[in-house]
Design an enzyme around this catalytic site. Structure first.
Site, mmCIF file in Angstrom:
data_model
loop_
_atom_site.group_PDB
_atom_site.id
_atom_site.type_symbol
_atom_site.label_atom_id
_atom_site.label_comp_id
_atom_site.label_asym_id
_atom_site.label_seq_id
_atom_site.Cartn_x
_atom_site.Cartn_y
_atom_site.Cartn_z
ATOM 1 N N SER A 15 0.807 -1.223 0.000
ATOM 2 C CA SER A 15 0.000 0.000 0.000
ATOM 3 C C SER A 15 0.838 1.270 0.000
ATOM 4 C CB SER A 15 -0.928 0.006 1.216
ATOM 5 O OG SER A 15 -0.183 -0.007 2.418
ATOM 6 N N ASP A 185 -0.282 5.545 12.278
ATOM 7 C CA ASP A 185 -0.239 4.144 12.697
ATOM 8 C C ASP A 185 1.163 3.529 12.612
ATOM 9 O OD1 ASP A 185 0.133 3.950 9.981
ATOM 10 O OD2 ASP A 185 -1.592 2.665 9.583
ATOM 11 N N HIS A 188 1.554 3.785 7.643
ATOM 12 C CA HIS A 188 1.046 4.490 6.459
ATOM 13 C C HIS A 188 1.341 5.986 6.592
ATOM 14 C CE1 HIS A 188 -1.399 0.770 6.509
ATOM 15 N NE2 HIS A 188 -1.193 0.836 5.207
#
Length: 207
Positions: A15, A185, A188
């Site tokens: 991601s 977090d 990310h």
């Protein structure tokens, strides 16, 4: 700069590389990959390049293996940038231990994929560390992440690939700032966090 005119530059990973490139932020995403593309283009406008983002959110090295022929080999890159491993570690700390990838499997799988890409396409590799935006190296997830980053460093040396030390880049900024400045977090990044990663990549690309 390591690139030559008309080369094809492919980024592949999870991601952090994806960053919406498959939907609202197509085709490059809005993360470090697009920052690298934009800054290289701005600095070297006389060197035309083709940029491809093949990040997929949630991927581990197992997922990468399942799509490697299509998204890495099939893209026929001149340069293949690979950053994978964050989810391989994180799943063990997020209540999904069956989806975590043990260190020996991670190393063996990644080595096989990288050699396959080079053998099939003749591409040059650039390998980037998985990271955790956590200054405490004794933190269990950070300590485990460091072990996976050490594998990437070893593979970069073994394969003669430039090595992007993304964890070191975050460690440098974490020496004077809190993790929350870069990500909510620890994984990310927001845009400044992506800029930290992009800067680490640019140091390798531009020398």
């Amino acid at each position: 700069m390591i690139f030559e005119a008309d080369q094809r530059i492919v980024f592949i990973g999870d991601s952090i590389t994806d960053c919406g490139r498959r939907d609202v932020r197509a085709p490059y995403g809005d993360g470090y990959m697009n920052l690298v593309r934009a800054l290289v283009t701005a600095r070297f406008p006389a060197t035309p390049l083709t940029w491809v983002n093949r990040g997929v959110g949630g991927d581990t090295v197992r997922d990468l293996a399942a799509r490697w022929e299509r998204d890495a080999v099939g893209e026929r890159p001149d340069w293949l940038f690979v950053m994978i491993g964050i989810n391989d570690v994180w799943r063990a700390f997020a209540g999904q231990p069956d989806q975590a990838v043990p260190l020996d499997e991670y190393e063996a799988t990644l080595r096989t994929l990288l050699r396959r890409a080079v053998d099939a396409t003749g591409c040059r590799l650039v390998l980037a560390d998985p990271y955790l935006i956590e200054p405490d190296r004794a933190d269990p997830q950070r300590a485990e992440s460091d072990r996976y980053a050490a594998v990437v460093a070893g593979l970069a040396s073994e394969l003669g690939a430039p090595h992007v030390t993304t964890q070191r880049a975050f460690d440098d900024v974490l020496a004077v700032s809190p993790p929350t400045l870069w990500a909510d977090d620890r994984v990310h990044p927001d845009l400044p966090g992506h800029a930290v990663i992009a800067d680490a990549f640019l140091r390798v690309i531009t020398g």
